[in-house]
Enzyme design. Sequence first.
Site, PDB file in Angstrom:
ATOM      1  N   HIS A   1      28.420 -17.074  -0.260  1.00 28.04           N
ATOM      2  CA  HIS A   1      28.146 -18.513  -0.137  1.00 28.04           C
ATOM      3  C   HIS A   1      29.378 -19.298   0.316  1.00 28.04           C
ATOM      4  CE1 HIS A   1      30.087 -17.773  -3.887  1.00 28.04           C
ATOM      5  NE2 HIS A   1      30.352 -19.060  -3.996  1.00 28.04           N
ATOM      6  N   ASP A   2      30.518 -18.580   0.506  1.00 28.46           N
ATOM      7  CA  ASP A   2      31.764 -19.228   0.961  1.00 28.46           C
ATOM      8  C   ASP A   2      32.134 -18.833   2.383  1.00 28.46           C
ATOM      9  OD1 ASP A   2      33.384 -18.748  -2.271  1.00 28.46           O
ATOM     10  OD2 ASP A   2      32.214 -20.454  -1.508  1.00 28.46           O
TER      11      ASP A   2
ATOM     12  N   ASP B   1      15.210 -23.116  -7.071  1.00 35.40           N
ATOM     13  CA  ASP B   1      15.215 -23.029  -8.531  1.00 35.40           C
ATOM     14  C   ASP B   1      14.784 -21.649  -9.019  1.00 35.40           C
ATOM     15  OD1 ASP B   1      12.429 -25.215  -8.112  1.00 35.40           O
ATOM     16  OD2 ASP B   1      12.371 -23.010  -8.261  1.00 35.40           O
TER      17      ASP B   1
ATOM     18  N   ASP C   1      27.035 -15.512 -12.664  1.00 32.15           N
ATOM     19  CA  ASP C   1      28.338 -15.949 -12.156  1.00 32.15           C
ATOM     20  C   ASP C   1      29.109 -16.535 -13.343  1.00 32.15           C
ATOM     21  OD1 ASP C   1      28.794 -16.830  -8.773  1.00 32.15           O
ATOM     22  OD2 ASP C   1      30.380 -16.938 -10.300  1.00 32.15           O
TER      23      ASP C   1
ATOM     24  N   GLU D   1      36.154 -11.914  -8.455  1.00 29.52           N
ATOM     25  CA  GLU D   1      36.473 -12.525  -7.166  1.00 29.52           C
ATOM     26  C   GLU D   1      37.953 -12.879  -7.216  1.00 29.52           C
ATOM     27  OE1 GLU D   1      35.632 -16.384  -4.342  1.00 29.52           O
ATOM     28  OE2 GLU D   1      36.035 -16.517  -6.485  1.00 29.52           O
TER      29      GLU D   1
HETATM   30  O1  TEU Z   1      35.779 -19.366  -4.350  1.00 34.31           O
HETATM   31  C1  TEU Z   1      37.136 -19.199  -4.378  1.00 34.31           C
HETATM   32  C2  TEU Z   1      37.751 -19.266  -3.078  1.00 34.31           C
HETATM   33  O2  TEU Z   1      38.748 -18.690  -2.848  1.00 34.31           O
HETATM   34  C3  TEU Z   1      37.041 -20.002  -2.036  1.00 34.31           C
HETATM   35  O3  TEU Z   1      36.778 -21.258  -2.423  1.00 34.31           O
HETATM   36  C4  TEU Z   1      37.908 -20.123  -0.835  1.00 34.31           C
HETATM   37  O4  TEU Z   1      38.782 -21.105  -1.001  1.00 34.31           O
HETATM   38  C5  TEU Z   1      37.114 -20.359   0.368  1.00 34.31           C
HETATM   39  O5  TEU Z   1      36.079 -21.091   0.244  1.00 34.31           O
HETATM   40  C6  TEU Z   1      36.766 -19.070   0.934  1.00 34.31           C
HETATM   41  O6  TEU Z   1      37.536 -18.900   2.043  1.00 34.31           O
HETATM   42  C7  TEU Z   1      35.141 -19.461  -5.600  1.00 34.31           C
HETATM   43  C8  TEU Z   1      33.661 -19.703  -5.368  1.00 34.31           C
HETATM   44  O7  TEU Z   1      33.135 -18.608  -4.684  1.00 34.31           O
HETATM   45  C9  TEU Z   1      33.560 -20.979  -4.570  1.00 34.31           C
HETATM   46  O8  TEU Z   1      32.233 -21.249  -4.179  1.00 34.31           O
HETATM   47  C10 TEU Z   1      34.079 -22.112  -5.424  1.00 34.31           C
HETATM   48  O9  TEU Z   1      34.103 -23.275  -4.646  1.00 34.31           O
HETATM   49  C11 TEU Z   1      35.491 -21.813  -5.918  1.00 34.31           C
HETATM   50  O10 TEU Z   1      35.666 -20.496  -6.393  1.00 34.31           O
HETATM   51  C12 TEU Z   1      35.814 -22.707  -7.097  1.00 34.31           C
HETATM   52  O11 TEU Z   1      35.002 -22.363  -8.180  1.00 34.31           O
END
Ligand code: TEU
Length: 565
Positions: free
Chosen positions: A338-339, A29, A98, A266
Amino acid sequence: MEEPWWKSAVVYQIYPRSFADSDGDGIGDLGGILARLDHLVGLGVDVLWLSPVYPSPQDDNGYDISDYQGIEPMFGTLADFDRLTAAVHERGMRLVMDLVVNHTSDEHAWFRESREGPNSAKRDWYWWRPGRPERGVVGEEAAAPNNWGSFFSGSAWQYDDTSGEYYLHLFSPKQADLNWENPEVRQAIYAMMRWWLDRGVDGFRMDVINLISKHPDLPDGESTGDGLYGDGSPYYVCGPRVHEYLAEMHREVFADRPERVLTVGEMPGVTLEHARLFTDPARGEVDMVFQFEHVGLDFGRHKFDVRPLRLTALKESLGRWQTGLAEVGWNSLYWNNHDQPRVVSRFGDDGPRYRVRSATMLATVLHLHRGTPYIYQGEELGMTNAPFASVEDVRDIEALGHYRQAIRAGEDPERVLDGLRARGRDNARTPMQWDTSEHAGFTTGTPWLPVNPNHTTINAAAARADPESVYHHYRRLIALRHSEPAVVHGDFTMLLADDERLYAFTRRYRDTTLLTLANFTGEPVELPAALATEWATAPLVLGNAGTSIDPATLQPWEARVQRKG
Ligand code: TEU
């Protein structure tokens, strides 16, 4: 003309759910971030980017927003947010939010009103379309308005009983795409952005912002390999009006701001050509983009189909983006977010012998490129991918969607799980490892996602106490960017492009030339004689294998930066 501040800045990304928990509910948080600011001051970063902290049912961990002008109670209050913003500014750092405006949550007031029916004043705020009875039973996927697949598996359309129509969702059914064709939608978003900037926010990371313009006819896409859905991306990746919208946003939100804010878009699927247009300062769209080429080079049929990385492919891609945005535009530099899975586990060696060495090698290579570096929480500690014993341990909607679809297609569950282990987004989302205590100092409660058991050796307390740690290497890299203009402005030249083991390039600025050399293997590698001779006596500016270097050979996972002039 004075160069914008963000060209010499380093950004640190915080994933609030997993950074630090101040109230023991097992979820990070704002209070936790406030309590850990000194860790970031110690690192020397200039900007904090917060992943979403807005009210959200958390279907996609906050990237499904139900109220843009508030704070999700599990993260705190607007007062907590203001306290954090003030504390960040007092420490000479900036705070970037974000911005998730390709879609809202289906629990957002706008969507609730839009869903009321075809005569709703907000019907055209989203993409509603009737089904295609000639294709199947209306209400089922087969009769969806087109064959587009969602990023999270399944159809990109959700049927709604209330009106008997479908709405578009490129991500989960609880993330309904906004219709940017509608100027009311755009003006509402610009007003919201100005509200946050007036509150002291210093910029925005814009979520999938190159998907906001769809081809108005929403045509079917080419059938994809699995034959289940069509690839709609040609009709929404960098769509027909995307540049017009971002230029309008810049005029309406940023252009008349006294202070220069940071904007990074992004952009999955963005090409270098489009990126030059998006980041050309003369066009007034965004400052930089997150492109995905270098984090897709080890994909087979899809991201969970793991293939080995060829270093020459990585150099070809990053080198082309360096050259392509040398004269106009600007690059963002990242391995992690985070992805993405943890880079030391993906491109390095996360075993005990070479974890620190390979993590610092990867950091050196990235941070000596031309562009703005982004550090994802835990990267500065060399955090690794986590052990997921079974699919029950997986939380991420994208991974679970893929698992279900792959099992339905008859794939071997263990093989599918291996793909999730290597590429799943949960790898990036295990709690921050602050110390050796039960939950790594992240929470006094039960963490929403288990802490990686290797926190007993990999944690901030140990890293700060060890001058040879990944943490101190990042401090040195950030200090170099703040003190050496060649790191910020130097021209980039790739060397040894065809070598599958060595990554080598120079940065030249006025009389200074910096050479970066890196070994992407676990074996010693001899340098080409000419290069070794040319740089044999050049002083070492920064290295990860001690101060005495062998001019002719790089140790396993070694990286070094040398200077001339
Ligand atoms: O991510 C977009 C995106 O392209 C990723 O989700 C992709 O599909 C994959 O995870 C990476 O290889 C953004 C945000 O960063 C992600 O956390 C969200 O889930 C997504 O948009 C939807 O808002």
